[in-house]
Design a protein around this motif. Structure first.
Motif, PDB file in Angstrom:
ATOM      1  N   ARG A  50       0.855  -1.184   0.000  1.00  0.00           N
ATOM      2  CA  ARG A  50       0.000   0.000   0.000  1.00  0.00           C
ATOM      3  C   ARG A  50       0.889   1.231   0.000  1.00  0.00           C
ATOM      4  NH1 ARG A  50      -2.331   3.710   3.516  1.00  0.00           N
ATOM      5  NH2 ARG A  50      -4.532   4.241   3.081  1.00  0.00           N
ATOM      6  N   GLY A  51       0.555   2.197  -0.859  1.00  0.00           N
ATOM      7  CA  GLY A  51       1.339   3.425  -0.938  1.00  0.00           C
ATOM      8  C   GLY A  51       0.456   4.614  -1.254  1.00  0.00           C
ATOM      9  N   THR A  52       0.944   5.794  -0.884  1.00  0.00           N
ATOM     10  CA  THR A  52       0.164   7.003  -1.155  1.00  0.00           C
ATOM     11  C   THR A  52       0.185   7.381  -2.627  1.00  0.00           C
ATOM     12  OG1 THR A  52       2.111   8.320  -0.575  1.00  0.00           O
ATOM     13  CG2 THR A  52       0.484   7.901   1.174  1.00  0.00           C
ATOM     14  N   ASP A  53       1.144   6.843  -3.375  1.00  0.00           N
ATOM     15  CA  ASP A  53       1.173   7.063  -4.822  1.00  0.00           C
ATOM     16  C   ASP A  53       1.483   5.740  -5.502  1.00  0.00           C
ATOM     17  OD1 ASP A  53       4.271   6.968  -5.509  1.00  0.00           O
ATOM     18  OD2 ASP A  53       4.031   8.162  -3.661  1.00  0.00           O
ATOM     19  N   ARG A  54       1.217   5.718  -6.798  1.00  0.00           N
ATOM     20  CA  ARG A  54       1.349   4.468  -7.551  1.00  0.00           C
ATOM     21  C   ARG A  54       2.783   3.945  -7.538  1.00  0.00           C
ATOM     22  NH1 ARG A  54      -1.914   2.287 -11.576  1.00  0.00           N
ATOM     23  NH2 ARG A  54      -3.155   4.201 -11.566  1.00  0.00           N
ATOM     24  N   ARG A  55       3.775   4.827  -7.697  1.00  0.00           N
ATOM     25  CA  ARG A  55       5.154   4.402  -7.763  1.00  0.00           C
ATOM     26  C   ARG A  55       5.607   3.728  -6.468  1.00  0.00           C
ATOM     27  NH1 ARG A  55       9.655   5.680 -10.687  1.00  0.00           N
ATOM     28  NH2 ARG A  55       8.165   5.598 -12.406  1.00  0.00           N
ATOM     29  N   SER A  56       5.290   4.332  -5.329  1.00  0.00           N
ATOM     30  CA  SER A  56       5.715   3.747  -4.055  1.00  0.00           C
ATOM     31  C   SER A  56       5.031   2.402  -3.807  1.00  0.00           C
ATOM     32  CB  SER A  56       5.420   4.714  -2.903  1.00  0.00           C
ATOM     33  OG  SER A  56       4.021   4.936  -2.775  1.00  0.00           O
ATOM     34  N   ALA A  57       3.759   2.276  -4.216  1.00  0.00           N
ATOM     35  CA  ALA A  57       3.061   0.999  -4.059  1.00  0.00           C
ATOM     36  C   ALA A  57       3.709  -0.076  -4.925  1.00  0.00           C
ATOM     37  CB  ALA A  57       1.589   1.158  -4.415  1.00  0.00           C
ATOM     38  N   LEU A  58       4.080   0.290  -6.163  1.00  0.00           N
ATOM     39  CA  LEU A  58       4.728  -0.665  -7.054  1.00  0.00           C
ATOM     40  C   LEU A  58       6.099  -1.073  -6.532  1.00  0.00           C
ATOM     41  CD1 LEU A  58       3.804   0.706 -10.596  1.00  0.00           C
ATOM     42  CD2 LEU A  58       3.240  -1.554  -9.682  1.00  0.00           C
ATOM     43  N   GLU A  59       6.857  -0.110  -6.015  1.00  0.00           N
ATOM     44  CA  GLU A  59       8.185  -0.430  -5.498  1.00  0.00           C
ATOM     45  C   GLU A  59       8.107  -1.359  -4.291  1.00  0.00           C
ATOM     46  OE1 GLU A  59       9.909   3.353  -4.741  1.00  0.00           O
ATOM     47  OE2 GLU A  59      10.528   3.691  -6.828  1.00  0.00           O
ATOM     48  N   ASP A  60       7.169  -1.088  -3.362  1.00  0.00           N
ATOM     49  CA  ASP A  60       7.014  -1.964  -2.211  1.00  0.00           C
ATOM     50  C   ASP A  60       6.556  -3.359  -2.620  1.00  0.00           C
ATOM     51  OD1 ASP A  60       7.833  -0.011  -0.481  1.00  0.00           O
ATOM     52  OD2 ASP A  60       5.819   0.532   0.209  1.00  0.00           O
ATOM     53  N   LEU A  61       5.632  -3.405  -3.584  1.00  0.00           N
ATOM     54  CA  LEU A  61       5.123  -4.700  -4.025  1.00  0.00           C
ATOM     55  C   LEU A  61       6.227  -5.501  -4.708  1.00  0.00           C
ATOM     56  CD1 LEU A  61       2.611  -6.491  -4.241  1.00  0.00           C
ATOM     57  CD2 LEU A  61       2.129  -5.436  -6.458  1.00  0.00           C
ATOM     58  N   THR A  62       7.029  -4.831  -5.525  1.00  0.00           N
ATOM     59  CA  THR A  62       8.138  -5.515  -6.197  1.00  0.00           C
ATOM     60  C   THR A  62       9.130  -6.075  -5.185  1.00  0.00           C
ATOM     61  OG1 THR A  62       7.921  -4.071  -8.131  1.00  0.00           O
ATOM     62  CG2 THR A  62      10.011  -5.233  -7.855  1.00  0.00           C
ATOM     63  N   ARG A  63       9.453  -5.290  -4.167  1.00  0.00           N
ATOM     64  CA  ARG A  63      10.401  -5.736  -3.148  1.00  0.00           C
ATOM     65  C   ARG A  63       9.854  -6.933  -2.366  1.00  0.00           C
ATOM     66  NH1 ARG A  63      10.354  -4.419   2.081  1.00  0.00           N
ATOM     67  NH2 ARG A  63       8.907  -2.680   1.713  1.00  0.00           N
ATOM     68  N   THR A  86      -2.131 -13.848 -10.583  1.00  0.00           N
ATOM     69  CA  THR A  86      -2.606 -12.521 -10.959  1.00  0.00           C
ATOM     70  C   THR A  86      -1.836 -11.425 -10.229  1.00  0.00           C
ATOM     71  OG1 THR A  86      -4.304 -12.630  -9.230  1.00  0.00           O
ATOM     72  CG2 THR A  86      -4.925 -13.376 -11.432  1.00  0.00           C
ATOM     73  N   PHE A  87      -1.813 -10.255 -10.869  1.00  0.00           N
ATOM     74  CA  PHE A  87      -1.181  -9.060 -10.318  1.00  0.00           C
ATOM     75  C   PHE A  87      -2.166  -7.913 -10.470  1.00  0.00           C
ATOM     76  CE2 PHE A  87       0.685  -5.132 -12.007  1.00  0.00           C
ATOM     77  CZ  PHE A  87       1.318  -4.641 -10.869  1.00  0.00           C
ATOM     78  N   SER A  88      -2.258  -7.065  -9.443  1.00  0.00           N
ATOM     79  CA  SER A  88      -3.195  -5.942  -9.535  1.00  0.00           C
ATOM     80  C   SER A  88      -2.673  -4.746  -8.758  1.00  0.00           C
ATOM     81  CB  SER A  88      -4.575  -6.343  -8.996  1.00  0.00           C
ATOM     82  OG  SER A  88      -4.501  -6.655  -7.607  1.00  0.00           O
ATOM     83  N   ILE A  89      -2.981  -3.539  -9.288  1.00  0.00           N
ATOM     84  CA  ILE A  89      -2.776  -2.272  -8.592  1.00  0.00           C
ATOM     85  C   ILE A  89      -4.111  -1.543  -8.634  1.00  0.00           C
ATOM     86  CG2 ILE A  89      -1.760   0.023  -8.752  1.00  0.00           C
ATOM     87  CD1 ILE A  89       0.174  -1.768  -7.542  1.00  0.00           C
ATOM     88  N   THR A  90      -4.673  -1.265  -7.468  1.00  0.00           N
ATOM     89  CA  THR A  90      -6.019  -0.698  -7.393  1.00  0.00           C
ATOM     90  C   THR A  90      -5.996   0.610  -6.610  1.00  0.00           C
ATOM     91  OG1 THR A  90      -6.904  -2.951  -7.357  1.00  0.00           O
ATOM     92  CG2 THR A  90      -8.412  -1.158  -6.756  1.00  0.00           C
ATOM     93  N   PRO A  91      -6.535   1.701  -7.179  1.00  0.00           N
ATOM     94  CA  PRO A  91      -6.609   2.959  -6.425  1.00  0.00           C
ATOM     95  C   PRO A  91      -7.723   2.925  -5.391  1.00  0.00           C
ATOM     96  CG  PRO A  91      -7.590   3.235  -8.592  1.00  0.00           C
ATOM     97  CD  PRO A  91      -7.014   1.850  -8.573  1.00  0.00           C
ATOM     98  N   GLU A  92      -7.475   3.501  -4.233  1.00  0.00           N
ATOM     99  CA  GLU A  92      -8.483   3.640  -3.188  1.00  0.00           C
ATOM    100  C   GLU A  92      -9.009   5.065  -3.240  1.00  0.00           C
ATOM    101  OE1 GLU A  92      -8.845   3.807   1.697  1.00  0.00           O
ATOM    102  OE2 GLU A  92      -7.069   2.916   0.752  1.00  0.00           O
ATOM    103  N   LEU A  93     -10.294   5.206  -3.543  1.00  0.00           N
ATOM    104  CA  LEU A  93     -10.897   6.522  -3.715  1.00  0.00           C
ATOM    105  C   LEU A  93     -11.543   7.000  -2.421  1.00  0.00           C
ATOM    106  CD1 LEU A  93     -12.605   5.980  -7.210  1.00  0.00           C
ATOM    107  CD2 LEU A  93     -10.356   6.967  -6.726  1.00  0.00           C
ATOM    108  N   THR A  94     -11.567   8.293  -2.232  1.00  0.00           N
ATOM    109  CA  THR A  94     -12.219   8.888  -1.072  1.00  0.00           C
ATOM    110  C   THR A  94     -12.949  10.147  -1.512  1.00  0.00           C
ATOM    111  OG1 THR A  94     -11.878   9.715   1.177  1.00  0.00           O
ATOM    112  CG2 THR A  94     -10.205  10.290  -0.452  1.00  0.00           C
ATOM    113  N   ARG A  95     -13.994  10.513  -0.787  1.00  0.00           N
ATOM    114  CA  ARG A  95     -14.779  11.710  -1.100  1.00  0.00           C
ATOM    115  C   ARG A  95     -13.946  12.972  -0.859  1.00  0.00           C
ATOM    116  NH1 ARG A  95     -19.471  11.679  -4.031  1.00  0.00           N
ATOM    117  NH2 ARG A  95     -20.667   9.775  -3.600  1.00  0.00           N
ATOM    118  N   HIS A  96     -14.031  13.873  -1.804  1.00  0.00           N
ATOM    119  CA  HIS A  96     -13.327  15.153  -1.659  1.00  0.00           C
ATOM    120  C   HIS A  96     -14.232  16.240  -2.248  1.00  0.00           C
ATOM    121  CE1 HIS A  96     -10.000  17.887  -1.136  1.00  0.00           C
ATOM    122  NE2 HIS A  96     -10.120  18.286  -2.407  1.00  0.00           N
ATOM    123  N   GLY A  97     -14.981  16.879  -1.361  1.00  0.00           N
ATOM    124  CA  GLY A  97     -15.966  17.861  -1.836  1.00  0.00           C
ATOM    125  C   GLY A  97     -17.072  17.155  -2.576  1.00  0.00           C
ATOM    126  N   ARG A  98     -17.337  17.609  -3.768  1.00  0.00           N
ATOM    127  CA  ARG A  98     -18.377  16.983  -4.588  1.00  0.00           C
ATOM    128  C   ARG A  98     -17.839  15.826  -5.430  1.00  0.00           C
ATOM    129  NH1 ARG A  98     -21.952  22.021  -7.092  1.00  0.00           N
ATOM    130  NH2 ARG A  98     -22.667  22.874  -5.074  1.00  0.00           N
TER     131      ARG A  98
END
Length: 242
Positions: A50-63, A86-98
């Motif tokens: 799990r990472g706050t951005d896609r690159r960090s999540a990919l790097e941790d997953l690869t390691r 299988t391999f997956s990268i999924t964004p976690e969405l959250t409400r931000h205003g409208r």
């Protein structure tokens, strides 16, 4: 006056499927169930990140994926098969205003391993479960497709069919004369029967900040497998005196 000479062909028709009074038939089913020790064990491994951005999540997953693969491969010939699913990268969405915005990224890789040496199975599963964000499931016990147990079950089923047919013939004061047909269970569109009992499962999960010392190896007892075989057989027998 002339007459046409005609030749008539007599059609005897197909053979009688259930025999005749002169050549009676007996049809039986032979079954066999034997219990044997399993030959292989399969485990499923899920590595997460799990990472706050896609690159960090990919790097941790690869390691973490590399760490899991290296650990499994370190057991050498005890591991007969190692595959990536299988391999997956999924964004976690959250409400931000409208609208919505991406809060984090979740990555996951699924692996599967097959072992033929059960002496290292408990240690391997424990060490895998001790890795960061790694989930282990299994083991699922099984026999190899070419296991001698399958042939032994089939031979026992055939012997049982011959014995059963002989007992039916003997009850009429007759004896078996010849084998007419021997059919596997699936050869006559009969619903198949499960060949082996389902294996037991073990589940374990580990998160960040594992113990400093490695956890003790699990004591996993192999589950014996039930092998089933069934044949249909038809024999001719000597005419009984009724």
């Amino acid at each position: 006056m002339t007459h046409d000479a005609r030749t008539e062909t007599v059609n005897d028709g197909p053979p009688v499927p259930y025999g005749t009074p002169e050549v009676p038939r007996v049809a039986v089913r032979g079954e066999a169930r034997i219990e044997v020790d399993p030959e292989i064990a399969r485990i499923a491994i899920s590595v997460s990140a799990r990472g706050t951005d896609r690159r960090s999540a990919l790097e941790d997953l690869t390691r973490r994926n590399a760490a899991a693969l290296d650990l499994v491969k370190s057991y050498g010939e005890a591991v007969e098969k190692l595959e990536t699913g299988t391999f997956s990268i999924t964004p976690e969405l959250t409400r931000h205003g409208r609208g919505e915005r991406i809060r984090a990224y979740h990555g996951r890789v699924h692996l599967s391993a097959e072992l033929g040496d059960f002496t290292v199975l408990g240690e391997l599963t424990t060490r895998l479960a001790d890795l960061e964000l790694t989930r282990v499931e299994g083991p699922w016990w099984a026999l190899r497709p070419d296991s001698p147990a399958h042939g032994e079950a089939r031979r026992q089923a055939v012997r049982e069919a011959v014995q059963r047919a002989g007992e039916y013939a003997g009850a009429l004061g007759s004896s078996l004369a010849a084998l007419v047909e021997l059919a596997d269970l699936g050869a006559e569109n009969v619903a198949p029967v499960a060949l082996a009992a389902p294996g037991g499962t073990m589940r374990a999960m580990a998160y960040d900040g594992g113990a400093e010392e490695s956890a003790p190896a699990l004591d996993l007892e192999p589950q014996r497998q039930t092998v089933y075989a069934c044949v249909n057989a038809r024999f001719t027998m000597t005419p009984p005196v009724l």
